[in-house]
Design a protein around this motif. Structure first.
Motif, PDB file in Angstrom:
ATOM      1  N   VAL A  30      -2.866 111.255  30.766  1.00 32.12           N
ATOM      2  CA  VAL A  30      -4.073 111.164  31.758  1.00 32.12           C
ATOM      3  C   VAL A  30      -5.426 111.580  31.281  1.00 32.12           C
ATOM      4  O   VAL A  30      -5.605 112.840  31.318  1.00 32.12           O
ATOM      5  CB  VAL A  30      -3.840 111.710  32.904  1.00 32.12           C
ATOM      6  N   SER A  31      -6.040 110.508  30.298  1.00 29.91           N
ATOM      7  CA  SER A  31      -7.168 111.007  29.535  1.00 29.91           C
ATOM      8  C   SER A  31      -8.463 110.557  30.188  1.00 29.91           C
ATOM      9  O   SER A  31      -9.546 111.389  30.232  1.00 29.91           O
ATOM     10  CB  SER A  31      -7.201 110.689  28.243  1.00 29.91           C
ATOM     11  N   GLY A  32      -8.297 109.670  31.000  1.00 34.77           N
ATOM     12  CA  GLY A  32      -9.654 108.958  31.660  1.00 34.77           C
ATOM     13  C   GLY A  32     -10.188 109.771  32.630  1.00 34.77           C
ATOM     14  O   GLY A  32      -9.525 110.561  33.313  1.00 34.77           O
ATOM     15  N   ALA A  33     -11.582 109.476  32.897  1.00 35.27           N
ATOM     16  CA  ALA A  33     -11.966 110.252  34.224  1.00 35.27           C
ATOM     17  C   ALA A  33     -11.319 109.679  35.419  1.00 35.27           C
ATOM     18  O   ALA A  33     -10.994 108.528  35.184  1.00 35.27           O
ATOM     19  CB  ALA A  33     -13.575 109.999  34.025  1.00 35.27           C
ATOM     20  N   PRO A  36      -4.739 106.800  33.402  1.00 35.47           N
ATOM     21  CA  PRO A  36      -4.195 106.545  32.108  1.00 35.47           C
ATOM     22  C   PRO A  36      -5.235 105.449  31.448  1.00 35.47           C
ATOM     23  O   PRO A  36      -5.601 104.324  32.052  1.00 35.47           O
ATOM     24  CB  PRO A  36      -2.982 106.196  31.973  1.00 35.47           C
ATOM     25  N   ASN A  37      -5.507 105.687  29.965  1.00 37.45           N
ATOM     26  CA  ASN A  37      -6.432 104.816  29.438  1.00 37.45           C
ATOM     27  C   ASN A  37      -5.555 103.479  28.761  1.00 37.45           C
ATOM     28  O   ASN A  37      -5.511 103.265  27.650  1.00 37.45           O
ATOM     29  CB  ASN A  37      -7.326 105.434  28.271  1.00 37.45           C
ATOM     30  N   LEU A  38      -4.991 102.683  29.600  1.00 40.61           N
ATOM     31  CA  LEU A  38      -4.306 101.399  29.417  1.00 40.61           C
ATOM     32  C   LEU A  38      -4.546 100.590  30.704  1.00 40.61           C
ATOM     33  O   LEU A  38      -4.974 100.867  31.654  1.00 40.61           O
ATOM     34  CB  LEU A  38      -2.601 101.833  29.261  1.00 40.61           C
ATOM     35  N   PHE A  53      -1.501  97.199  27.930  1.00 38.94           N
ATOM     36  CA  PHE A  53      -2.107  97.063  26.931  1.00 38.94           C
ATOM     37  C   PHE A  53      -3.673  97.776  26.875  1.00 38.94           C
ATOM     38  O   PHE A  53      -3.890  98.536  27.735  1.00 38.94           O
ATOM     39  CB  PHE A  53      -3.081  95.509  27.263  1.00 38.94           C
ATOM     40  N   TYR A  54      -3.886  97.955  25.535  1.00 35.14           N
ATOM     41  CA  TYR A  54      -5.032  98.586  24.987  1.00 35.14           C
ATOM     42  C   TYR A  54      -6.413  97.867  26.036  1.00 35.14           C
ATOM     43  O   TYR A  54      -6.292  96.892  26.040  1.00 35.14           O
ATOM     44  CB  TYR A  54      -5.422  98.547  23.749  1.00 35.14           C
ATOM     45  N   PRO A  55      -7.107  98.772  26.654  1.00 39.05           N
ATOM     46  CA  PRO A  55      -7.686  98.317  27.600  1.00 39.05           C
ATOM     47  C   PRO A  55      -9.029  97.391  27.096  1.00 39.05           C
ATOM     48  O   PRO A  55      -9.402  96.234  27.758  1.00 39.05           O
ATOM     49  CB  PRO A  55      -8.521  99.545  28.403  1.00 39.05           C
ATOM     50  N   ALA A  56      -9.539  97.502  25.717  1.00 37.99           N
ATOM     51  CA  ALA A  56     -10.673  96.787  25.188  1.00 37.99           C
ATOM     52  C   ALA A  56     -10.009  95.645  24.544  1.00 37.99           C
ATOM     53  O   ALA A  56      -9.109  95.712  23.798  1.00 37.99           O
ATOM     54  CB  ALA A  56     -11.638  97.778  24.544  1.00 37.99           C
ATOM     55  N   PRO A  57     -10.717  94.348  24.360  1.00 34.04           N
ATOM     56  CA  PRO A  57     -10.282  93.299  23.525  1.00 34.04           C
ATOM     57  C   PRO A  57     -10.759  93.777  21.934  1.00 34.04           C
ATOM     58  O   PRO A  57     -11.723  94.525  21.826  1.00 34.04           O
ATOM     59  CB  PRO A  57     -11.118  92.104  23.950  1.00 34.04           C
TER      60      PRO A  57
HETATM   61  C1  LIG Z   1     -10.687 104.357  26.945  1.00 30.58           C
HETATM   62  O1  LIG Z   1     -10.566 103.299  25.778  1.00 30.58           O
HETATM   63  C2  LIG Z   1     -11.852 102.418  25.707  1.00 30.58           C
HETATM   64  C3  LIG Z   1     -11.691 101.491  24.944  1.00 30.58           C
HETATM   65  O2  LIG Z   1     -11.600 101.767  23.539  1.00 30.58           O
HETATM   66  C4  LIG Z   1     -12.653 103.646  25.308  1.00 30.58           C
HETATM   67  O3  LIG Z   1     -13.794 103.136  25.006  1.00 30.58           O
HETATM   68  C5  LIG Z   1     -12.873 104.884  26.021  1.00 30.58           C
HETATM   69  O4  LIG Z   1     -13.520 105.865  25.439  1.00 30.58           O
HETATM   70  C6  LIG Z   1     -11.450 105.410  26.500  1.00 30.58           C
HETATM   71  N1  LIG Z   1     -11.673 106.480  27.475  1.00 30.58           N
HETATM   72  C7  LIG Z   1     -10.844 107.559  27.366  1.00 30.58           C
HETATM   73  C8  LIG Z   1     -11.363 108.466  28.681  1.00 30.58           C
HETATM   74  O5  LIG Z   1     -10.312 108.143  26.599  1.00 30.58           O
END
Ligand SMILES: *[C@@H]1O[C@H](CO)[C@@H](O)[C@H](O)[C@H]1NC(C)=O
Ligand SMILES: *[C@@H]1O[C@H](CO)[C@@H](O)[C@H](O)[C@H]1NC(C)=O
Length: 689
Positions: A35-38, A42-44, A72-76
């Motif tokens: 759980v990294s994201g705010a 999870p960042n997926l 999937f990785y969230p960004a293209p």
């Molecule tokens: C999540 O992934 C995106 C896409 O690369 C990145 O820009 C963002 O910093 C990541 N967020 C976290 C909290 O890791």
């Protein structure tokens, strides 16, 4: 960028350079998907039943049947460079598959590069959550996948039930290799996928935890391919997994990825989140010990449970070896009894020689199914059941009625199938006017092509020839959009290709029985083709293959149709209920195919492959003239005994054949016309699923 001149040109150039290099080379490493994201997410990008556990483990699927999960990785990412050439990439991941039963699970997982992280329209089971039946092989899919497949799907030409394959826009792998000696269904699979864009070379390597996840010197698959045509500029990268009748939990423990050249970061297995039963080891030795210990415990528990289970089943639901050999799901008797409301007559869909078919609603999922309950008075019951499980359980094709599972309790044998909301074809052809009105020519034509493709699959799509032995309108089931599926393999038997077909019993239904069957008793693919020919003419004409109430010269449909065809009056064969609204070329082609398949000489009939081709071509001109049948033989002499083989008929066919009475030499007009046909004996009351 604004149009104003930048104040610090050097800084600006540096920034541009930085951005460009970022775009050219990008990498990330997930040591668990914590759980990294705010906001704690999870960042997926997750889809389906995929979820991330608090300890960072990514679970794509659980052990519920026929589901899928995507992560999937969230960004293209940019997978094409400025020239439209596919960019090099490298990835390593650790996946653990935990099957529902020790050696039985499904269906596998895949590393995916796709234009949309939701993979719209994708199906579970053999489609691995990647594609659907409708878009297989389309270049517009832009889907690249490396599949780790734990079930052998004959439909896609899988080499075995434990293989790795490279899939370009399809589930028919462009390159594949057996994963042996590694077992994809047991423990960690460590995998590397490396693509060299300049050289156009894709390498896939696998290892497991006991080799400490060391990349082997020689890749498992080394495949020359230019992915430029598969990739679009913006692609998402991630994983997909699916379950089928049998299920596995698919866990991803860690993943590193690098785009634009160079190797992805190497993953240290000991730093990745573990599966629940594996206690966190301080070092690799204790991890291995923990794995060994917990597998030992699991083994003991399983063995204990197995012994207990065996004890219980001995007393209640008997399990024999073949039941474990063939995949599908075993249902609880109580579940099926509830589903069919205690096998109430009101839920009855049909009845036949082998048993009754009930509609049921599964208590758990609310899914509607068809439950076939095999007569336990039937002496043949068990054998038929074994045959059906053995063949159906492993066959998968979109034009076959899918067996979902079974149940056995004392004398009760139950088979659970997909429910076909539109029932059987004969009910539409010969039912009320409203039903027949849905059978427009395009619908009929598609039904014939569907059945042809199912038979082609049975005859040729498998390592051994599967004969259907009872092709007829009541065994053709229609799904919600009136696509046809061939059902009832109760009579089908497996024949080793090239081996002599066994000559035990004649099975089939009057009107669809090839004439040679009554002489030789040998089921062959040519006999299936004959029955298919009868079905084709039946569907075109809207009349039974043998029409007891018709004037004598119209009694046997194929003979009457041949006369009309020879007289150049094909249109007279066509069902008048179509009101002349049909494609004349398609109808002419279908009649030719039907007549050709109905030829009395088995060697003269086309193969299902030819039949499927002719029906697809549609143009009358592309179907060769069917060879004319030989002149009718002299009337039946009574020497070749119908009675000789009639005794070996299984119940359903016996009853119907016996009801005809007298002798019958297999469909020649002279003798058949003299028999006392009763409508009852022709009407197929055997509605199967
Ligand atoms: C999540 O992934 C995106 C896409 O690369 C990145 O820009 C963002 O910093 C990541 N967020 C976290 C909290 O890791
Ligand atoms: C699997 O996940 C689905 C959806 O989250 C859930 O409905 C189902 O109960 C789960 N099955 C098991 C065996 O945990």
């Amino acid at each position: 960028m604004s149009s104003s001149k930048p104040k610090h040109p050097i800084l600006f150039v540096l920034l541009l350079f930085l951005l460009a290099s970022l775009a050219a080379s990008q990498e990330f490493t997930y040591k668990g998907f914590g759980v990294s994201g705010a906001g704690g997410s999870p960042n997926l990008t997750l889809n389906g039943i995929a979820e991330v556990w608090p300890n960072g483990l990514l679970r794509l699927t659980n052990e519920t049947s026929k589901l899928m999960g995507h992560a999937f990785y969230p960004a293209p990412l940019r997978f094409l460079d400025g020239n439209g050439t596919a960019v090099s990439f490298s990835t390593q991941f650790v996946v653990t598959v935990v099957p529902e039963f020790a050696q039985l699970g499904g269906h596998g997982f895949a590393f995916v590069v796709a234009p949309d992280p939701r993979l719209p329209g994708a199906l579970p089971s053999q489609y691995l959550g990647l594609l659907s039946a409708g878009d297989l092989g389309n270049a517009t899919n832009h889907v690249f996948a490396v599949e780790f497949d734990t079930v052998q799907d004959f439909e896609f030409g899988d080499i075995n039930g434990n293989h790795v394959g490279v899939d370009l826009n399809s589930l028919v792998s462009n390159a594949s290799a057996a994963a042996d000696p590694f077992n994809l269904k047991a423990g960690d699979t460590v995998a590397w996928v490396d693509y060299d864009g300049a050289a156009g070379l894709l390498n896939v390597s696998i290892a497991n935890a006991t080799t400490a996840g060391t990349k082997p010197a020689k890749p498992l698959i080394s495949f020359r391919v230019d992915l430029s045509g598969v990739f679009r500029e913006q692609m998402y990268v991630g994983f997909s997994a699916s379950t089928g009748l049998l299920a596995s939990s698919h866990y991803v423990r860690g993943w590193s990825f690098r785009l634009g050249g160079g190797a992805a970061a190497s993953l240290d297995l000991s730093s990745l989140p573990s599966l629940p039963q594996i206690k966190d080891g301080k070092n690799r030795t204790s991890l291995i010990l923990a794995v060994a210990f917990s597998s030992f415990v699991a083994l003991v528990v399983l063995a204990g449970a197995g012994a207990y289970g065996a004890y219980r089943y001995k007393n209640r639901e008997i399990i024999e070896k073949w039941e474990l050999d063939y995949g599908p799901h075993r249902f609880k008797y109580a579940e099926l009894r509830r589903a069919t409301r205690g096998f109430r007559e009101r839920e009855l869909l049909g009845a036949g020689g082998f048993g009754k078919v009930y509609r049921g609603v599964l208590p758990g999922s609310g899914e509607t199914v068809a439950v076939k309950r095999i007569n336990h008075e039937s002496r043949q019951g068990l054998r038929e059941f074994v045959a059906e499980i053995a063949s159906i359980g492993r066959l998968r094709h979109r034009n076959l009625v899918q067996l979902q599972g079974w149940c056995r309790r004392r004398g009760d044998l139950l088979l659970v199938y997909d429910y076909m909301p539109n029932g059987s074809l004969d009910r539409h052809l010969f039912g009320d006017h409203l039903k027949a009105s849905r059978l427009t020519w395009p619908v009929r034509h598609r039904i014939l092509r569907d059945v042809a493709s199912a038979l082609l699959y049975l005859h040729e799509g498998w390592e051994s020839v599967v004969l259907h032995r009872d092709v007829k309108a009541s065994n053709v089931l229609l799904d919600a959009d009136m696509s046809a599926r061939l059902g009832d393999f109760g009579l089908a038997k497996l024949h080793e290709r090239g081996a002599n077909p066994s000559t035990t019993r004649v099975v089939g239904t009057l009107g669809y029985l090839a004439p040679e069957l009554t002489r030789t008793g040998k089921a062959t693919s040519a006999a299936d083709v004959f029955a298919f020919g009868a079905l084709v003419l039946e569907v075109v004409a809207g009349r039974h293959p043998i029409e007891p109430c018709a004037p004598p010269e119209e009694l046997v449909l194929s003979e009457w149709a041949w006369e009309r065809y020879a007289a150049g009056e094909v249109e007279k064969v066509v069902d008048s209920r179509l009101g002349g609204d049909y494609d004349a070329a398609e109808v002419a082609a279908a009649v030719k195919v039907g007549l050709w398949c109905s030829h009395p000489a088995p060697a003269t009939r086309p193969t299902m492959r030819e039949v499927a081709r002719f029906l697809d071509a549609g143009e009358a001109g592309e179907v060769p003239e069917p060879p004319p049948p030989p002149p009718l033989p002299p009337a039946y002499s009574g020497e070749v005994g119908f009675d000789d083989f009639v005794h070996s008929y299984p119940s359903s066919s016996f009853e119907r054949a016996a009801a005809v009475g007298g002798g019958w030499d297999g469909g020649t007009q002279t003798s058949v016309a003299t028999f006392p046909f009763s409508p009852l004996s022709m009407r197929s009351s055997y509605v199967s699923v």
